[in-house]
Motif scaffolding. Structure first.
Motif, short mmCIF file in Angstrom:
data_model
loop_
_atom_site.label_atom_id
_atom_site.label_comp_id
_atom_site.label_asym_id
_atom_site.label_seq_id
_atom_site.Cartn_x
_atom_site.Cartn_y
_atom_site.Cartn_z
N GLN A 136 4.89 -6.79 -3.80
CA GLN A 136 5.00 -5.92 -4.95
C GLN A 136 5.20 -4.45 -4.53
O GLN A 136 5.99 -3.72 -5.15
CB GLN A 136 3.74 -6.05 -5.82
CG GLN A 136 3.62 -7.41 -6.50
CD GLN A 136 2.33 -7.56 -7.28
OE1 GLN A 136 1.47 -6.67 -7.26
NE2 GLN A 136 2.17 -8.68 -7.97
N LEU A 137 4.51 -4.06 -3.47
CA LEU A 137 4.75 -2.72 -2.94
C LEU A 137 6.19 -2.58 -2.43
O LEU A 137 6.82 -1.53 -2.58
CB LEU A 137 3.76 -2.41 -1.82
CG LEU A 137 2.34 -2.05 -2.24
CD1 LEU A 137 1.46 -1.89 -1.00
CD2 LEU A 137 2.32 -0.77 -3.06
N LYS B 1 3.86 5.63 -9.62
CA LYS B 1 2.51 6.03 -9.24
C LYS B 1 1.47 5.08 -9.82
O LYS B 1 0.52 4.67 -9.13
CB LYS B 1 2.24 7.46 -9.70
CG LYS B 1 2.94 8.53 -8.87
CD LYS B 1 2.54 9.92 -9.34
CE LYS B 1 3.14 10.99 -8.45
NZ LYS B 1 2.74 12.35 -8.90
N ASP B 2 1.64 4.71 -11.08
CA ASP B 2 0.69 3.78 -11.70
C ASP B 2 0.73 2.42 -11.03
O ASP B 2 -0.33 1.81 -10.74
CB ASP B 2 1.00 3.65 -13.20
CG ASP B 2 0.76 4.94 -13.95
OD1 ASP B 2 0.02 5.80 -13.43
OD2 ASP B 2 1.32 5.10 -15.06
N ASP B 3 1.94 1.92 -10.76
CA ASP B 3 2.06 0.59 -10.12
C ASP B 3 1.49 0.62 -8.71
O ASP B 3 0.80 -0.33 -8.29
CB ASP B 3 3.52 0.15 -10.09
CG ASP B 3 4.07 -0.13 -11.48
OD1 ASP B 3 3.25 -0.28 -12.40
OD2 ASP B 3 5.30 -0.20 -11.64
N ARG B 4 1.78 1.68 -7.96
CA ARG B 4 1.24 1.77 -6.60
C ARG B 4 -0.28 1.80 -6.62
O ARG B 4 -0.95 1.14 -5.82
CB ARG B 4 1.80 3.01 -5.91
CG ARG B 4 1.27 3.18 -4.49
CD ARG B 4 1.82 4.44 -3.85
NE ARG B 4 1.25 4.63 -2.54
CZ ARG B 4 0.08 5.20 -2.28
NH1 ARG B 4 -0.68 5.63 -3.30
NH2 ARG B 4 -0.38 5.31 -1.04
N ALA C 134 0.96 1.91 2.89
CA ALA C 134 0.42 2.77 1.84
C ALA C 134 0.91 4.20 2.00
O ALA C 134 1.30 4.87 1.03
CB ALA C 134 -1.11 2.72 1.86
N LEU C 135 0.94 4.70 3.23
CA LEU C 135 1.43 6.05 3.49
C LEU C 135 2.93 6.15 3.20
O LEU C 135 3.41 7.13 2.64
CB LEU C 135 1.13 6.43 4.94
CG LEU C 135 1.56 7.83 5.38
CD1 LEU C 135 0.85 8.89 4.55
CD2 LEU C 135 1.30 8.03 6.87
N HIS C 136 3.68 5.09 3.56
CA HIS C 136 5.13 5.09 3.34
C HIS C 136 5.47 5.14 1.85
O HIS C 136 6.34 5.92 1.41
CB HIS C 136 5.75 3.84 3.98
CG HIS C 136 7.21 3.67 3.65
ND1 HIS C 136 8.19 4.42 4.25
CD2 HIS C 136 7.83 2.83 2.77
CE1 HIS C 136 9.37 4.07 3.76
NE2 HIS C 136 9.16 3.09 2.86
N THR C 137 4.81 4.32 1.05
CA THR C 137 5.08 4.33 -0.38
C THR C 137 4.68 5.65 -1.01
O THR C 137 5.34 6.14 -1.94
CB THR C 137 4.33 3.18 -1.06
OG1 THR C 137 2.94 3.22 -0.69
CG2 THR C 137 4.90 1.84 -0.62
N MET D 138 -2.68 -0.87 -4.85
CA MET D 138 -3.65 -0.46 -3.84
C MET D 138 -5.07 -0.89 -4.24
O MET D 138 -5.87 -1.31 -3.39
CB MET D 138 -3.60 1.06 -3.65
CG MET D 138 -2.26 1.58 -3.15
SD MET D 138 -1.73 0.81 -1.60
CE MET D 138 -3.00 1.36 -0.50
N VAL D 139 -5.39 -0.84 -5.52
CA VAL D 139 -6.71 -1.30 -5.98
C VAL D 139 -6.83 -2.81 -5.77
O VAL D 139 -7.89 -3.31 -5.32
CB VAL D 139 -6.91 -0.93 -7.46
CG1 VAL D 139 -8.13 -1.63 -8.04
CG2 VAL D 139 -7.03 0.59 -7.62
N GLU D 140 -5.78 -3.54 -6.04
CA GLU D 140 -5.80 -4.99 -5.83
C GLU D 140 -5.98 -5.32 -4.35
O GLU D 140 -6.75 -6.22 -3.99
CB GLU D 140 -4.48 -5.58 -6.35
CG GLU D 140 -4.40 -7.11 -6.22
CD GLU D 140 -5.37 -7.84 -7.12
OE1 GLU D 140 -5.65 -9.02 -6.87
OE2 GLU D 140 -5.87 -7.21 -8.09
#
Length: 609
Positions: A218-219, A113-116, A20-23, A120-122
């Motif tokens: 996906q990430l 940003k929207d996809d990430r 998460a931090l990397h993306t 993250m919510v998923e």
């Protein structure tokens, strides 16, 4: 290691926080690259604007245009134009980078940003679901443990009651029933625990084997798309700039070509032509005899003679003596000859006849003015001819318009033409005056002029005289728009206008005046003799033909010294046009000679000529 099969879902299943931090940092880096492109576009646009401002600041002013006739100045002017084109290419780079790179990059950042955020919510939802299952498993396990302990306690109580002989059978039966009840509760708790454990294990397996790996995949695709896009944007940026290289190269080649066109000898010639005054260098100083006695006697004679003359005569006498040079400063000698170049050239427009300029510069200015007037006359004549044609069309068909509606415009055009021709004659007279003064200053030109120059000068004089004697027509009703007709009434092609040959508007109207022809003027100079037989050129026999000529238009000779010709007639060429618009010809089968308009014929010289 096969890099194509590497996956975050299998290799980094437990590094969710780091991923998460990397993306997040990757998207920040993409935004940073977008900021670089944005500033690059701003720099390109600013550089282009500064280049254009630089070119504009160094563009020649209207008052300095005459200085840009030199090859070095022309090369500099061309270079500024090419630099302006280079500025345009930098503007193209800025615009293309903005449209093809920066806008796409900003859109990509928003999408990433929207996809990430969605991924993250998923992932948070999946992790929460797993935690819920684990909590349920923990509850069922604790319930099973509690039921098992209560079953063991109920079993111990029953065994104690059954072993105690002092207790009644009712108490023992109650302990047994309690033991059976706890045992059943324990079995149910065990069963719930087993079911929950199965569900939890299944969910956990699916979580780590399928759900989380899919989110991480996906990430991974999101991050790879970001990296791949940066690669594409960099290549696009290079392509945008590379497209301008051929044009920039042409601009640079144009600058080099302009530099190669610099010719120092040509610039030297232009400087001479621009600043040449036409004056001769000052003559040598006369020797002054210093014999005291002779000087005193000469001075006394001059003094006595000057006292007997009026004051003006005395001044004129002193001007002719050697002592007059002592009354002037030495610098005045050159000032009187060349004048002040700065004042002369800067105020060249202060006098209409340019008498404040040196002879050569004055002739140059007068000739330029005559050329401008000729262009204006040609333009005005074309306008008048168009109005005349329109009037003839209206006269032929009144439904198209009223012919009288054009009468006022034709009158105005005639007045403008007359005014232009009067101005032209005025400048011709000044030019002749300048040529005459130039001959006084130039020893070479003070010799006897050639017959051709005499004829040219006489034509100019005749133009001046004819303009005052002949009646000018201001109304279009006195003119015809149809081509001139020959004696048999047939129509011919419309001949060109000969603007400098007469004061009337039609081409042939100026030819009908005696003062317009070279022969008539030449005859007047010889004492009023008429006809070509009295011409001095016939003193030694007929002239030798220089070639042949063909009539392009019919010409009706109505003036002395001219001969008629019909369209297509072949004539012998005796004398070329000397600048007055007339050519001397002879008929093929007889000795009839005369002058015809140069614009009416097509000449072919013999090879020996």
């Amino acid at each position: 290691m096969d890099t194509d099969n590497l996956s975050w879902g299998t290799e980094l299943w437990d590094q969710h926080e780091n991923l998460a931090l990397h993306t997040h940092k990757g998207i920040e880096f993409l935004e940073k690259y977008g900021g670089f492109v944005r500033e690059r576009c701003a720099i390109e646009a600013e550089y282009a604007a500064k280049l254009r401002r630089l070119v504009k600041n160094y563009q020649p002013k209207k008052k300095d245009e005459e200085d840009y006739q030199y090859s070095a100045c022309q090369a500099f002017k061309t270079m500024m134009n090419e630099v302006g084109d280079l500025a345009g290419q930098h503007e193209v780079v800025a615009e293309d980078l903005t449209s093809t790179v920066l806008q796409e990059l900003q859109l990509l950042v928003r999408n990433l940003k929207d996809d990430r955020k969605k991924h993250m919510v998923e992932e948070t939802k999946l992790r929460s679901s797993l935690q819920t299952q684990l909590a349920a498993l923990d509850r069922t396990k604790k319930a099973y443990e509690k039921a098992f302990k209560e079953t063991e306690k109920a079993l111990d109580e029953y065994q104690k009651a059954d072993a105690d002989l002092n207790l009644s059978r009712a108490v023992v039966e109650k302990a047994r029933l309690n033991m059976v009840s706890k045992n059943q509760q324990c079995e149910e708790a065990k069963k719930d625990y087993a079911n929950q454990l199965e569900k939890t294990n299944e969910l956990q397996h699916q979580h780590y084997a399928a759900l989380i790996p899919e989110v991480l995949r996906q990430l991974q695709e999101l991050d790879e798309r970001r990296v791949r896009s940066i690669k594409g944007f960099i290549i696009k940026s290079v392509e945008v700039e590379r497209k301008t290289f051929p044009i920039m190269e042409k601009c640079l080649e144009g600058i080099v070509r302009a530099a190669n066109n610099i010719n120092e000898k040509e610039d030297t010639r232009l400087v001479i032509e621009r600043y040449k005054s036409g004056f001769n260098p000052p003559e040598d100083f006369l020797f002054e005899d210093l014999q005291r006695g002779a000087d005193e006697h000469s001075n006394s004679m001059i003094s006595n003679h000057s006292n007997s003359l009026p004051s003006m005569s005395r001044v004129d006498t002193i001007k002719g003596t050697i002592s007059a040079g002592k009354n002037k400063k030495r610098v005045g000698l050159f000032t009187s000859l060349f004048g002040n170049n700065k004042s002369n050239y800067s105020n060249s427009e202060s006098k209409e006849d340019y008498t404040d300029l040196p002879p050569v510069q004055r002739r140059k200015k007068l000739q330029q003015k005559l050329d401008e007037i000729a262009v204006q006359i040609n333009k005005e004549t074309q306008t008048r001819d168009g109005l005349m044609k329109m009037k003839s069309v209206y006269e032929a068909n009144s439904a198209l318009g009223d012919p009288m509606s054009i009468e006022g415009q034709l009158n105005d055009s005639g007045h403008r033409l007359d005014k232009l021709r009067q101005e032209q004659l005025k400048f011709i007279a000044w030019l002749e005056e300048s040529d005459g003064k130039g001959q006084l200053h130039n020893p070479v030109s003070s010799t006897t002029s050639s017959p051709s120059s005499q004829r040219s000068n006489s034509v100019h004089r005749n133009l001046l005289n004819g303009n005052s004697n002949g009646k000018q027509r201001h109304s279009s009703s006195d003119e015809s728009v149809s081509p001139s007709a020959s004696s048999d009434g047939s129509r011919h092609k419309q001949p060109p206008n000969t603007l400098a040959l007469g004061t009337s508007h039609s081409p042939e109207s100026g030819l009908g005046s005696r003062t317009s022809l070279p022969d008539s003027d030449r005859g007047d100079e010889l004492g009023g003799a008429e006809g070509v037989d009295d011409d001095p050129d016939f003193a030694d026999g007929p002239l030798t033909p220089l070639g042949t000529c063909k009539a392009l238009y019919a010409f009706e000779a109505s003036s002395e010294g001219s001969i008629p010709m019909f369209d297509g007639e072949e004539l012998l060429l005796l004398e070329l046009d000397q600048g007055d618009g007339w050519t001397r010809v002879r008929r093929m089968n007889d000795l009839e000679e005369g002058f015809v308009p140069t614009s009416y014929i097509e000449c072919s010289l013999y090879s020996a000529c």
